[in-house]
Design a protein around this motif. Structure first.
Motif, PDB file in Angstrom:
ATOM      1  N   PHE A  38      38.226  47.920  46.790  1.00  0.00           N
ATOM      2  CA  PHE A  38      38.057  46.494  47.055  1.00  0.00           C
ATOM      3  C   PHE A  38      39.258  45.776  46.450  1.00  0.00           C
ATOM      4  O   PHE A  38      39.342  45.595  45.238  1.00  0.00           O
ATOM      5  CB  PHE A  38      36.758  45.977  46.437  1.00  0.00           C
ATOM      6  CG  PHE A  38      35.521  46.402  47.165  1.00  0.00           C
ATOM      7  CD1 PHE A  38      35.023  45.650  48.215  1.00  0.00           C
ATOM      8  CD2 PHE A  38      34.860  47.572  46.808  1.00  0.00           C
ATOM      9  CE1 PHE A  38      33.885  46.042  48.888  1.00  0.00           C
ATOM     10  CE2 PHE A  38      33.720  47.976  47.478  1.00  0.00           C
ATOM     11  CZ  PHE A  38      33.231  47.211  48.529  1.00  0.00           C
ATOM     12  N   SER A  39      40.186  45.369  47.303  1.00  0.00           N
ATOM     13  CA  SER A  39      41.411  44.714  46.857  1.00  0.00           C
ATOM     14  C   SER A  39      41.204  43.210  46.767  1.00  0.00           C
ATOM     15  O   SER A  39      40.630  42.599  47.668  1.00  0.00           O
ATOM     16  CB  SER A  39      42.542  45.024  47.831  1.00  0.00           C
ATOM     17  OG  SER A  39      43.727  44.376  47.466  1.00  0.00           O
ATOM     18  N   GLU A  40      41.695  42.600  45.675  1.00  0.00           N
ATOM     19  CA  GLU A  40      41.489  41.174  45.416  1.00  0.00           C
ATOM     20  C   GLU A  40      40.010  40.823  45.530  1.00  0.00           C
ATOM     21  O   GLU A  40      39.604  39.904  46.233  1.00  0.00           O
ATOM     22  CB  GLU A  40      42.331  40.315  46.362  1.00  0.00           C
ATOM     23  CG  GLU A  40      43.823  40.454  46.168  1.00  0.00           C
ATOM     24  CD  GLU A  40      44.310  39.956  44.797  1.00  0.00           C
ATOM     25  OE1 GLU A  40      43.525  39.333  44.065  1.00  0.00           O
ATOM     26  OE2 GLU A  40      45.476  40.216  44.462  1.00  0.00           O
ATOM     27  N   TYR A  41      39.209  41.566  44.772  1.00  0.00           N
ATOM     28  CA  TYR A  41      37.762  41.429  44.870  1.00  0.00           C
ATOM     29  C   TYR A  41      37.289  40.034  44.471  1.00  0.00           C
ATOM     30  O   TYR A  41      36.249  39.572  44.948  1.00  0.00           O
ATOM     31  CB  TYR A  41      37.085  42.489  44.000  1.00  0.00           C
ATOM     32  CG  TYR A  41      35.578  42.528  44.162  1.00  0.00           C
ATOM     33  CD1 TYR A  41      35.000  42.814  45.392  1.00  0.00           C
ATOM     34  CD2 TYR A  41      34.741  42.271  43.087  1.00  0.00           C
ATOM     35  CE1 TYR A  41      33.629  42.852  45.548  1.00  0.00           C
ATOM     36  CE2 TYR A  41      33.363  42.309  43.223  1.00  0.00           C
ATOM     37  CZ  TYR A  41      32.811  42.603  44.458  1.00  0.00           C
ATOM     38  OH  TYR A  41      31.438  42.632  44.605  1.00  0.00           O
ATOM     39  N   ALA A  42      38.023  39.327  43.625  1.00  0.00           N
ATOM     40  CA  ALA A  42      37.623  37.975  43.238  1.00  0.00           C
ATOM     41  C   ALA A  42      37.567  37.041  44.431  1.00  0.00           C
ATOM     42  O   ALA A  42      36.843  36.042  44.413  1.00  0.00           O
ATOM     43  CB  ALA A  42      38.583  37.423  42.181  1.00  0.00           C
ATOM     44  N   LEU A  43      38.326  37.340  45.490  1.00  0.00           N
ATOM     45  CA  LEU A  43      38.350  36.512  46.694  1.00  0.00           C
ATOM     46  C   LEU A  43      37.495  37.096  47.814  1.00  0.00           C
ATOM     47  O   LEU A  43      37.418  36.513  48.892  1.00  0.00           O
ATOM     48  CB  LEU A  43      39.790  36.340  47.183  1.00  0.00           C
ATOM     49  CG  LEU A  43      40.755  35.675  46.204  1.00  0.00           C
ATOM     50  CD1 LEU A  43      42.167  35.678  46.783  1.00  0.00           C
ATOM     51  CD2 LEU A  43      40.318  34.263  45.875  1.00  0.00           C
ATOM     52  N   SER A  44      36.863  38.238  47.571  1.00  0.00           N
ATOM     53  CA  SER A  44      36.076  38.922  48.594  1.00  0.00           C
ATOM     54  C   SER A  44      34.631  38.458  48.587  1.00  0.00           C
ATOM     55  O   SER A  44      34.140  37.909  47.591  1.00  0.00           O
ATOM     56  CB  SER A  44      36.121  40.441  48.370  1.00  0.00           C
ATOM     57  OG  SER A  44      37.438  40.927  48.473  1.00  0.00           O
ATOM     58  N   ASP A  45      33.975  38.704  49.698  1.00  0.00           N
ATOM     59  CA  ASP A  45      32.552  38.415  49.787  1.00  0.00           C
ATOM     60  C   ASP A  45      31.804  39.482  48.998  1.00  0.00           C
ATOM     61  O   ASP A  45      31.823  40.658  49.372  1.00  0.00           O
ATOM     62  CB  ASP A  45      32.109  38.436  51.253  1.00  0.00           C
ATOM     63  CG  ASP A  45      30.665  38.002  51.440  1.00  0.00           C
ATOM     64  OD1 ASP A  45      29.913  37.965  50.442  1.00  0.00           O
ATOM     65  OD2 ASP A  45      30.281  37.696  52.579  1.00  0.00           O
TER      66      ASP A  45
END
Length: 437
Positions: free
Chosen positions: A134-141
């Motif tokens: 999960f890349s850039e998980y802070a911006l992911s759903d």
């Protein structure tokens, strides 16, 4: 057949070694809280290559949005080598095929790797993955991980979450959990300790950010991107600062059976529908629940609402709910056919609704557990960034946060204190212990 050693012509940075050692030793869950330009995707791609050559399986690399995947990973070039990131991690000698249209690589040993987006997680088909980044998980759903977790639990697979922080959202909470949980690896890296940048480079970066965005936002961006500071104001976020100020009002807010429940809806035509559940207790708005689902009918929502132990007063609906969108019938008419009282709002400018929501938020007490998904969306709801002009646009970005934010905007615009009978089936005085819809 050419013998290729994986990783191929790549040497990890010193601080990446603990992660690689953990995963190579059979680790299954890892969180990399790395500052910008610390090589978090690079090391994750290299680990995926190792895993794909060790165990024949399917592997996914998940970006916040599928539309980002081509530019951010598939076509990304390492500025130090001039080579594509995917060619460095997955040399062509180990590939059987490369599907540019699907951004998928098939390997000679039978493994596959593909790019996916958290915004389309529920549309993924085919054999489940054994490994997910999960890349850039802070911006992911975060719902994407909820959806994919059972797959990895069942097949014993691994998941890696990398990102810089974006406030105290789901990524920050996951990193906090991983630091204490058995079976998890967690690593936090800031720019003053990694050795990636000199102090002069960091000083220049801060000066440039302040010049571009002003002192307050520029320093906030710098602290967030390079020092993983969760407490700076989130650039472009509409409600994060307000929610931070009312953090004491995010607690346990039980349902009061003596008070009616108002629902506020954002109707998804082809995507998610979001519903907030509120009661008024004195001058306080108690936000007791939140529901979001994708790809189901209005009858499904009506049935789900009946299953909940709430007595409903009315449903606040957006301006287009009276139009005949679904099977020739409007959402309003379908809900009323199910026995629910409805009220359709007039069309309002989005910026007016956002101001109304900002004014409404301080009146609200949120149930921390039942509204967690909705609160995550409200915190993350933000203006769209114009990469060409290097500034925020005047409109919100449409992503996984939009449905919850839109429904809350309708709540703020349309809320009025209940009076008279409870709406819907069984209308009449509300009695404790009696479920009325």
């Amino acid at each position: 057949m050419v013998d290729i050693r994986i990783p191929y012509n790549w040497e990890p940075r010193k601080y990446q070694l603990p992660f690689l050692s953990y995963m190579s030793g059979g680790g299954k869950r890892a969180v990399l809280k790395y500052h910008r330009r610390a090589g978090k995707d690079e090391v994750c791609l290299q680990w995926t290559a190792i895993s794909a050559m060790t165990k024949v399986a399917n592997y996914w690399h998940c970006l916040p949005e599928y539309s980002q995947a081509r530019k951010a990973i598939w076509e990304a070039v390492n500025p130090h080598t001039g080579k594509k990131r995917i060619d460095e991690a997955f040399p062509r000698e180990i590939r059987k095929n490369t599907r540019n249209d699907e951004m998928t690589i098939g390997f000679r040993n039978g493994s596959t790797w593909r790019l996916v987006g958290s915004d389309r997680y529920d549309s993924l088909v085919g054999a489940p993955p054994y490994g997910i980044v999960f890349s850039e998980y802070a911006l992911s759903d975060p719902a994407a991980w909820d959806y994919m977790r059972p797959m990895l639990t069942e097949n014993g697979g691994w998941a890696v979450f990398n990102s810089t922080v974006r406030g105290r959202n789901h990524f920050w909470k996951l990193a906090e959990f991983a630091e204490k949980a058995n079976g998890w690896f967690s690593q936090s890296l800031s720019a003053d300790s990694s050795g990636v940048f000199s102090q002069e480079q960091l000083d220049n970066e801060l000066a440039e950010m302040i010049a571009l965005h002003g002192p307050e936002e520029g320093e906030a961006r710098f602290r967030q991107e390079y020092f993983n500071d969760p407490d700076v104001a989130l650039p472009g976020a509409y409600y994060a600062a307000t929610i931070g100020r009312i953090s004491a009002q995010i607690t346990q807010v039980p349902y009061d059976t003596s008070l009616p429940v108002i629902t506020a809806w954002d109707i998804g035509y082809g995507d998610s529908t979001a519903i907030w559940f509120v009661q008024q207790s004195g001058g306080r708005i108690h936000v007791i629940d939140y529901l979001e689902q994708n790809g189901v009918s209005i009858e499904w929502y009506a049935k789900r609402l009946r299953e909940l132990p709430y007595a409903y007063y009315e449903a606040i609906l957006p301006h287009d709910a009276g139009n005949g969108h679904i099977n020739g019938a409007s959402v309003q008419s379908q809900l009323e056919a199910q026995g629910f009282r409805t009220r359709v709002l007039d069309r309002e400018r989005i910026d007016h609704g956002i101001q109304a929501a900002r004014s409404f938020l301080p009146r609200c007490w949120f149930d921390e557990d039942k509204t967690a998904r909705g609160l995550t969306c409200l915190r993350e709801y933000h203006r769209e960034w114009d990469d060409k002009l290097k500034k925020f646009k005047d409109q919100p970005k449409h992503d996984f946060t939009s449905h919850a934010a839109d429904a809350f905007r309708y709540l703020a615009i349309g809320y009025r204190a209940p009076s008279g009978a409870i709406g819907g089936i069984g209308s009449g005085p509300l009695r404790r212990g009696l479920k009325v819809v």
